[in-house]
Structure formats: structure tokens, C-alpha cells
Design a protein around this motif. Structure first.
Motif, PDB file in Angstrom:
ATOM      1  N   TYR A  54     -17.770  13.368  -2.670  1.00 10.49           N
ATOM      2  CA  TYR A  54     -16.659  13.559  -3.591  1.00 10.49           C
ATOM      3  C   TYR A  54     -15.491  14.176  -2.820  1.00 10.49           C
ATOM      4  CZ  TYR A  54     -19.604  12.474  -7.552  1.00 10.49           C
ATOM      5  OH  TYR A  54     -20.401  11.822  -8.442  1.00 10.49           O
TER       6      TYR A  54
ATOM      7  N   PHE B 103       0.748   8.802  -0.537  1.00 12.77           N
ATOM      8  CA  PHE B 103       1.606   9.892  -1.013  1.00 12.77           C
ATOM      9  C   PHE B 103       1.487  11.110  -0.112  1.00 12.77           C
ATOM     10  CE2 PHE B 103       0.439   7.283  -4.594  1.00 12.77           C
ATOM     11  CZ  PHE B 103       1.616   7.138  -5.294  1.00 12.77           C
TER      12      PHE B 103
ATOM     13  N   ARG C 142     -13.684  16.624  -3.235  1.00 15.48           N
ATOM     14  CA  ARG C 142     -13.775  18.071  -3.115  1.00 15.48           C
ATOM     15  C   ARG C 142     -14.587  18.519  -1.888  1.00 15.48           C
ATOM     16  NH1 ARG C 142     -13.941  23.287  -5.552  1.00 15.48           N
ATOM     17  NH2 ARG C 142     -13.560  24.211  -3.549  1.00 15.48           N
TER      18      ARG C 142
ATOM     19  N   LEU D  49     -10.656   1.397  -5.786  1.00 16.51           N
ATOM     20  CA  LEU D  49      -9.804   1.356  -6.981  1.00 16.51           C
ATOM     21  C   LEU D  49      -8.869   0.136  -7.056  1.00 16.51           C
ATOM     22  CD1 LEU D  49      -8.854   2.909  -9.594  1.00 16.51           C
ATOM     23  CD2 LEU D  49      -7.015   3.814  -8.161  1.00 16.51           C
TER      24      LEU D  49
ATOM     25  N   GLU E 174       0.445  14.009  -1.008  1.00 17.28           N
ATOM     26  CA  GLU E 174      -0.895  14.550  -1.238  1.00 17.28           C
ATOM     27  C   GLU E 174      -1.882  13.384  -1.190  1.00 17.28           C
ATOM     28  OE1 GLU E 174       1.415  15.177  -3.983  1.00 17.28           O
ATOM     29  OE2 GLU E 174       2.201  16.827  -2.781  1.00 17.28           O
TER      30      GLU E 174
ATOM     31  N   GLY F  20       0.858  -1.180   0.000  1.00 19.06           N
ATOM     32  CA  GLY F  20       0.000   0.000   0.000  1.00 19.06           C
ATOM     33  C   GLY F  20       0.894   1.229   0.000  1.00 19.06           C
ATOM     34  N   PHE F  21       0.461   2.272  -0.685  1.00 19.38           N
ATOM     35  CA  PHE F  21       1.301   3.470  -0.788  1.00 19.38           C
ATOM     36  C   PHE F  21       0.451   4.692  -0.483  1.00 19.38           C
ATOM     37  CE2 PHE F  21       5.537   4.519  -2.728  1.00 19.38           C
ATOM     38  CZ  PHE F  21       5.512   5.862  -2.460  1.00 19.38           C
TER      39      PHE F  21
ATOM     40  N   ARG G 278      -7.637   3.609   1.216  1.00 21.20           N
ATOM     41  CA  ARG G 278      -7.349   2.966  -0.070  1.00 21.20           C
ATOM     42  C   ARG G 278      -6.085   2.118   0.018  1.00 21.20           C
ATOM     43  NH1 ARG G 278      -6.231   7.066  -4.644  1.00 21.20           N
ATOM     44  NH2 ARG G 278      -4.425   7.404  -3.323  1.00 21.20           N
ATOM     45  N   ALA G 279      -5.084   2.628   0.758  1.00 18.90           N
ATOM     46  CA  ALA G 279      -3.837   1.873   0.870  1.00 18.90           C
ATOM     47  C   ALA G 279      -4.031   0.607   1.697  1.00 18.90           C
ATOM     48  CB  ALA G 279      -2.754   2.747   1.492  1.00 18.90           C
TER      49      ALA G 279
ATOM     50  N   THR H 131      -3.932  12.394  -3.308  1.00 20.54           N
ATOM     51  CA  THR H 131      -3.876  11.673  -4.587  1.00 20.54           C
ATOM     52  C   THR H 131      -5.135  10.866  -4.828  1.00 20.54           C
ATOM     53  OG1 THR H 131      -1.490  11.551  -4.262  1.00 20.54           O
ATOM     54  CG2 THR H 131      -2.380  10.236  -6.036  1.00 20.54           C
ATOM     55  N   LEU H 132      -6.284  11.546  -4.742  1.00 19.21           N
ATOM     56  CA  LEU H 132      -7.554  10.877  -5.024  1.00 19.21           C
ATOM     57  C   LEU H 132      -8.009  11.263  -6.424  1.00 19.21           C
ATOM     58  CD1 LEU H 132      -9.315  11.660  -1.638  1.00 19.21           C
ATOM     59  CD2 LEU H 132      -8.042   9.608  -2.268  1.00 19.21           C
ATOM     60  N   MET H 133      -8.882  10.442  -6.992  1.00 22.49           N
ATOM     61  CA  MET H 133      -9.467  10.796  -8.278  1.00 22.49           C
ATOM     62  C   MET H 133     -10.634  11.749  -7.993  1.00 22.49           C
ATOM     63  SD  MET H 133      -9.486   7.004 -10.010  1.00 22.49           S
ATOM     64  CE  MET H 133     -10.417   6.276  -8.678  1.00 22.49           C
ATOM     65  N   PRO H 134     -10.531  13.011  -8.413  1.00 23.88           N
ATOM     66  CA  PRO H 134     -11.560  13.990  -8.028  1.00 23.88           C
ATOM     67  C   PRO H 134     -12.941  13.671  -8.601  1.00 23.88           C
ATOM     68  CG  PRO H 134     -10.036  14.939  -9.628  1.00 23.88           C
ATOM     69  CD  PRO H 134      -9.468  13.617  -9.220  1.00 23.88           C
ATOM     70  N   TRP H 135     -12.959  12.885  -9.706  1.00 27.41           N
ATOM     71  CA  TRP H 135     -14.248  12.588 -10.344  1.00 27.41           C
ATOM     72  C   TRP H 135     -14.939  11.391  -9.699  1.00 27.41           C
ATOM     73  CZ3 TRP H 135      -9.468  12.367 -12.740  1.00 27.41           C
ATOM     74  CH2 TRP H 135      -8.919  11.107 -12.882  1.00 27.41           C
TER      75      TRP H 135
END
Lengths: 263, 255
Positions: free
Chosen positions: B132, B83, B134, B100, B85, B80-81, B148-149, B87-91
Motif C-alpha cells: 500500500y 503531479f 503508506r 487505474l 505529490e 500521462g500526468f 501509472r503515467a 497522488t495515489l489512492m491510499p486504499w
């Protein structure tokens, strides 16, 4: 935005418009400008009313060409952008020609296309497509290449395939760029269709709005010319507005450009 | 230092020379024991991130070797990584962002959904599945990134200064959460930071890296109780360890 502010925003341009039209009408009346030089707004409105149905029928033809050209530009532009972004060789081999097509004025190419392509609809479609194509390609290519580096690493870490990277990362990243290219192309497609009609200059059953402008000019029916111009301008605004709405609707949840700042 | 358990990963003489000629790493030797929480501490630009990327398999070392436990390189989802930031998919919604890793291996269905929801609940974001990125605060986004990681239950969790951009209150809270998640699941953790206090608070062991080109110049066991909480931050023992580590850092980096 408060309600009164919104009202002001609507009324201010409307007020300016009415004022200018009134001045125009007054100037034409006082100076006795002949109608074959500059008709007043009242005469134009009258012409719009009388010639409306036949002008709208012509506008519909131009509009269909514009829309078909825009769809073709969106579809083929997207495909070419993907090919360019996925393969350095496609970029090296194809991009110079795309640029060459883009910088050659459409007025200069249109006669050739009209000679080569027999069908009137398709020759005009190709002309309109040629000018609408490039903004989609250029913007979408930039978008496809703009995917976040860390997200790319993450996809790599989880062993994403090329297809997954394209579908789940590069294409969503490129969507706002694609839509912004499409908004530019919408206006250009209409311009391309009109320019091509001017060059083709064909009459007959399938007569677009541009030819009606030419025709009215030959006959010194300047009010009718203005009436056709009004319809053309409204069409351009409508296309731009519709694409803006599409942009807003597709990006409404996530993109900075369409999100309002929370107070 | 004695290694109580077999090392999960062993780096021997790992160096990294970038194409433009910068030497980022110079002969790094490192062993990570299975299940340990280790931090990598060093000044900015010393090659910590590069080292982490090499361990993750995202970059190739120019020289040296990496050996995995049982000579088996980790499979998809075993690392698992996180970062710097989020580092999410904004959409994509929170749920889809956390899902993911499963989507990329083509997994789906009820069991996956349950694991994704458990991971989201594990970082305290239950109820935010349909939000979302945002709509979330910086700290919450980082929690999504951690979920997610962790969702694939990795054996190795790599974190690259994940809390550097957060305010102190949020950072302290996320420190506690990370520590709790580690104690529950016991992955091997390699945590990169430039904060002495964060490294000491979280870790069982802190490695100090020199300035570029990076080498590991000190390796210190953190002798503090396993249960760590806000009280520890003000305790004399914690202060003492931080002081000792700071001295080592200052000495080694200046040398």
C-alpha cells in the motif's frame, strides 16, 4: 506498548472501579440508606442475577430496534449523502429538512410518530432512526466532497465516468468519514430507542428495557432499575466497541487513523 | 531554434484569466516536437502548472489556441500526468494504482496485468505490487506515480515539479530513471521545474517563463551529450550551461 504497560492499562480502571464499588457498599451499609433510595452494589448484583433472564429478554427487544434503526440510518444516510454530493439541487432542496428533523428533540416528535404508526416496533424504529440518521448523512457528505483534487483531475484526464468517479474515488475517500458517523449513530440509535420507549410506555408482551426501567421506578425496585441500567450501558459500550472494530478492520491497510507509526 | 520534427502540440497566444481576476498566462507560444524532452523553468506562481493543465485538457485557455499533430486531440491514455505529490489512492495497492488508467477504460485481463507489472518493474519497484502507498517512502511513491503515467505508453508525458518535495539523493536517482525511461520509450516530455540544474540535466531544451502573468521569455537548446549520468553533474560543460541558463533566468525574470 510493552506487556506490563498493557496490563497496567487493564488493571488501573478495574482497580478504580472496585475501589468505588467498595466505598459505595460501605457508605450504604454504614449510613443505613434505605434500598428504595440507593441500594448497594451487592443488592444490584443480586437483582441482576435474579432478574437477569427477563431483563435480557427485554434488552433483546430494544437491541433489535437499535440495530434495525442503525442499519436503516447507515443505508438511507449513505444514499442521501450520495444524492447531496452528486447534485447541488438535492443539497439545496433537502438539507434544510434533514437539519430541521435533526434539531427537533425526538421526545417531542415521538408521541406523534407513535400515534401515526400503529405498530409498536416500527414506531420505535422510526424514532431511533431519526436520531441516528443525521450523523451518517453529515459525515458521509463531507467525505464524498473531500476527494483529492489532483486525483479528481487524474480521473478527468482518463475520461472517468460519473459512476467510476463515485465508485472508485469518492466512496473510498468517504469511507472513514462514513464509519466515524456510524460510530456516533450507534450510540444515538440506542438513546433514540430508549427515549421512544419511555414516551410510548407500552407494556405487554413486547416490552423493551426502557419500559422495565420505568416499571421498576414505579415499584421503587431501585436495585432492578440499576440492574437494567447496567445492561443498557454495557450494550452501548458493546455497540461502540463493535463499530470501532469494524472501522479498524476496514481501514487497517491505509488510513492514518488506524495505522501505528513504524518505530 | 530549428524544429527537427513536426510539432506534436502547438500553443498560440494562450492566455488564462482566472475568475477572480488574476491573469496567470499572457500569450504563451510554445511548440513541442514529437519525442523531445523539454523543460519549463520559472519562478513559483508564474503559471507553469496552469499551462500544464491547459495542455492536458484539464483547464480551458481564456484566449489562444492549441493545435495537435494531425488535428487530432489526444485520446484517453495518450497523455500521462505526474503531479507534484504522488497522488495515489491510499486504499489501493501499488498494482491497482498503476492499473487505474486501464480500469477507467474498462480494460482488464492478462495483457493489462502484464503491462502494469512491466510498468512497475520499469520504475524499479518489482515485488512491491501488493504494497500500500503508506508502506512506501516518498521516492517510491513518486515512482509509482510515474509508472501509472507511463503504463498507457502515452505520446505526451507532463510532469509538474514531481521531485520538488524529495531529498537530493532521491531526486538525482529519479532524474536518472526518468531520463532512462524517456530514452527507452521516447514520449514527448514537458517537465515543469523551478530548478535550473534539474532542467539542464534532464532536457534537450529549456523554456523560461516570466513572473506572473507567465510568458515564455527564453527558449534554449541544451547542448550536452545524450548520455547523462552522475559524472555530468560535476563536469565543466554542465556547469557552464547551468550558469548561462541562470543568467538568462535572472535577466528575463527581473526584466
Amino acid at each position: 506498548m510493552s506487556r506490563s504497560e498493557r496490563l497496567t492499562r487493564m488493571l488501573a480502571p478495574l482497580g478504580i472501579g472496585i475501589l468505588l464499588l467498595a466505598l459505595w457498599q460501605a457508605a450504604v451499609a454504614i449510613e443505613h440508606v434505605p434500598a428504595y433510595i440507593l441500594p448497594g452494589p451487592a443488592a444490584i448484583a443480586d437483582s441482576l442475577w435474579r432478574n437477569g433472564p427477563s431483563l435480557l429478554a427485554s434488552l433483546w427487544i430494544t437491541f433489535r430496534i437499535t440495530m434495525a434503526a442503525l442499519l436503516a440510518a447507515a443505508g438511507l444516510g449513505l444514499l442521501l449523502a450520495i444524492a447531496i454530493a452528486e447534485s447541488r439541487w438535492v443539497e439545496i432542496a433537502v438539507l434544510p429538512y434533514a437539519v430541521a428533523l435533526q434539531v427537533t428533540p425526538i421526545v417531542a416528535i415521538a408521541p406523534l410518530i407513535i400515534i401515526w404508526v400503529g405498530s409498536n416496533f416500527f414506531s420505535l424504529l422510526i424514532c431511533a432512526w431519526l436520531v441516528a440518521f443525521f450523523p451518517v448523512v453529515a459525515n458521509t457528505t463531507l467525505g464524498l466532497k473531500s476527494a483529492d483534487h489532483n486525483l479528481r483531475d487524474l480521473f478527468l484526464l482518463y475520461g472517468a465516468t460519473r459512476w467510476q468517479r463515485l465508485w472508485r474515488l469518492r466512496l473510498p475517500t468517504a469511507l472513514p468519514y462514513f464509519l466515524s458517523g456510524l460510530r456516533i449513530s450507534g450510540g444515538l440509535a440506542l438513546i433514540g430507542a430508549v427515549v421512544a420507549e419511555f414516551v410510548a410506555g407500552t407494556g405487554g408482551a413486547e416490552t423493551g428495557i426502557a419500559f422495565r426501567i420505568l416499571e421498576a421506578g414505579y415499584r421503587l425496585e431501585i436495585a432492578k432499575m440499576f440492574a437494567a441500567l447496567v445492561l443498557l450501558a454495557l450494550t452501548g459500550i458493546a455497540i461502540y466497541g463493535a463499530l470501532g472494530w469494524l472501522n479498524h478492520w476496514l481501514l487497517r491497510h491505509w488510513h492514518e487513523s488506524v495505522l501505528r507509526r513504524e518505530p | 531554434m530549428a524544429q527537427p520534427v513536426a510539432p506534436l502540440v502547438t500553443l498560440t497566444g494562450v492566455s488564462k484569466l482566472f475568475e477572480q481576476g488574476t491573469k496567470a498566462l499572457d500569450g504563451v507560444d510554445m511548440r513541442l516536437a514529437e519525442g523531445e524532452f523539454a523543460s519549463l523553468l520559472g519562478p513559483s506562481g508564474c503559471g507553469k502548472s496552469t499551462l500544464l493543465r491547459i495542455v492536458a485538457g484539464l483547464a480551458e485557455p481564456s484566449a489562444g489556441a492549441i493545435a495537435w499533430l494531425g488535428d487530432r486531440a489526444p485520446a484517453r491514455g495518450e497523455i500521462g500526468f505526474v503531479f507534484q505529490e504522488p497522488t495515489l489512492m491510499p486504499w489501493a495497492k501499488v498494482f491497482d494504482n498503476v492499473a487505474l488508467p486501464f480500469r477507467l477504460v474498462g480494460a482488464g485481463g492478462g495483457e493489462v496485468a502484464a503491462r502494469v507489472e512491466a510498468a512497475i518493474a520499469g520504475v524499479g519497484l518489482a515485488g512491491f505490487e501488493d504494497a500500500y502507498p503508506r508502506q512506501l517512502s516518498g521516492g517510491m511513491r513518486m515512482r509509482v506515480s510515474i509508472a501509472r503515467a507511463l503504463v498507457t505508453a502515452p505520446r505526451l508525458l507532463l510532469l509538474d515539479e514531481p521531485f520538488a518535495a524529495l531529498d537530493e539523493i532521491t531526486r538525482f536517482r529519479l532524474n536518472d530513471d526518468l531520463r532512462r525511461l524517456w530514452q527507452e520509450r521516447r514520449p514527448t516530455v514537458l517537465f515543469v521545474t523551478h530548478s535550473v540544474y534539474e532542467a539542464v540535466y534532464l532536457s534537450q531544451r529549456v523554456m523560461v517563463m516570466s513572473e506572473r502573468p507567465g510568458r515564455i521569455v527564453a527558449d534554449m537548446a541544451i547542448d550536452l551529450p545524450a548520455a547523462r549520468s552522475a559524472d555530468l553533474r560535476t563536469s565543466p560543460a554542465y556547469g557552464e550551461v547551468c550558469r548561462a541558463l541562470s543568467r538568462r533566468l535572472a535577466a528575463e525574470v527581473a526584466a
